[in-house]
Motif scaffolding. Sequence first.
Motif, mmCIF file in Angstrom:
data_model
loop_
_atom_site.group_PDB
_atom_site.id
_atom_site.type_symbol
_atom_site.label_atom_id
_atom_site.label_comp_id
_atom_site.label_asym_id
_atom_site.label_seq_id
_atom_site.Cartn_x
_atom_site.Cartn_y
_atom_site.Cartn_z
ATOM 1 N N LYS A 14 -90.020 -30.123 -44.844
ATOM 2 C CA LYS A 14 -89.330 -29.444 -43.743
ATOM 3 C C LYS A 14 -89.764 -30.119 -42.450
ATOM 4 O O LYS A 14 -90.897 -29.959 -42.013
ATOM 5 C CB LYS A 14 -89.669 -27.962 -43.715
ATOM 6 C CG LYS A 14 -89.071 -27.207 -44.867
ATOM 7 C CD LYS A 14 -89.276 -25.716 -44.735
ATOM 8 C CE LYS A 14 -88.623 -25.020 -45.909
ATOM 9 N NZ LYS A 14 -88.738 -23.591 -45.832
ATOM 10 N N GLY A 16 -88.352 -30.479 -38.631
ATOM 11 C CA GLY A 16 -87.339 -29.996 -37.701
ATOM 12 C C GLY A 16 -86.407 -29.036 -38.402
ATOM 13 O O GLY A 16 -86.843 -28.122 -39.101
ATOM 14 N N ASP A 17 -85.113 -29.259 -38.245
ATOM 15 C CA ASP A 17 -84.112 -28.399 -38.872
ATOM 16 C C ASP A 17 -83.693 -28.878 -40.256
ATOM 17 O O ASP A 17 -82.900 -28.226 -40.922
ATOM 18 C CB ASP A 17 -82.854 -28.312 -37.986
ATOM 19 C CG ASP A 17 -83.127 -27.566 -36.697
ATOM 20 O OD1 ASP A 17 -84.067 -26.743 -36.681
ATOM 21 O OD2 ASP A 17 -82.409 -27.800 -35.709
ATOM 22 N N SER A 18 -84.191 -30.021 -40.680
ATOM 23 C CA SER A 18 -83.762 -30.556 -41.978
ATOM 24 C C SER A 18 -84.834 -30.316 -43.042
ATOM 25 O O SER A 18 -86.014 -30.169 -42.748
ATOM 26 C CB SER A 18 -83.450 -32.049 -41.865
ATOM 27 O OG SER A 18 -84.620 -32.757 -41.545
ATOM 28 N N SER A 19 -84.367 -30.282 -44.278
ATOM 29 C CA SER A 19 -85.298 -30.136 -45.392
ATOM 30 C C SER A 19 -84.753 -30.901 -46.589
ATOM 31 O O SER A 19 -83.558 -31.156 -46.695
ATOM 32 C CB SER A 19 -85.503 -28.662 -45.749
ATOM 33 O OG SER A 19 -84.333 -28.114 -46.288
ATOM 34 N N GLU A 62 -95.790 -29.619 -43.207
ATOM 35 C CA GLU A 62 -94.464 -30.239 -43.313
ATOM 36 C C GLU A 62 -93.966 -30.250 -44.757
ATOM 37 O O GLU A 62 -92.770 -30.396 -44.997
ATOM 38 C CB GLU A 62 -94.497 -31.674 -42.787
ATOM 39 C CG GLU A 62 -94.766 -31.777 -41.307
ATOM 40 C CD GLU A 62 -94.905 -33.220 -40.848
ATOM 41 O OE1 GLU A 62 -94.792 -34.138 -41.686
ATOM 42 O OE2 GLU A 62 -95.129 -33.419 -39.644
#
Length: 121
Positions: A14, A16-19, A62
């Motif tokens: 993960k 930021g906004d992405s995963s 993260e």
Amino acid sequence: MSYFISLNDLLEWKVGDSSSTERVLWIDSNYTTAIVIDIFAKTGFPIRREIVNILDAISDGEVTIQQEDPFKEKQCASDENLTKTEKMIRDKAHSIIASLVSEENEPAIYDRKTRGKIVRD
């Protein structure tokens, strides 16, 4: 806290906004490099990652190691749950790729440049 990465672990990244979620396919004998693949990518290719970077990302929050595998049922289908046709398809597919995915071809089979040569041979 100490972490240990194992084969088939699912690493959820993960940033930021992405995963993304990657499966550990291979780990070298020195425990320095891992080969992973995004399990949800439409055309995923193996990625080489340094173990220390994965462990740092876990420590930094993260990455989390997922306990639930969305493909578990597909991986663990027992013979008694498969039809005769499904068993034939599975066995034929395995016979085609068995030599390609053997330990003797690891980690070369995960590298795009050497994989082509292995398949051609």
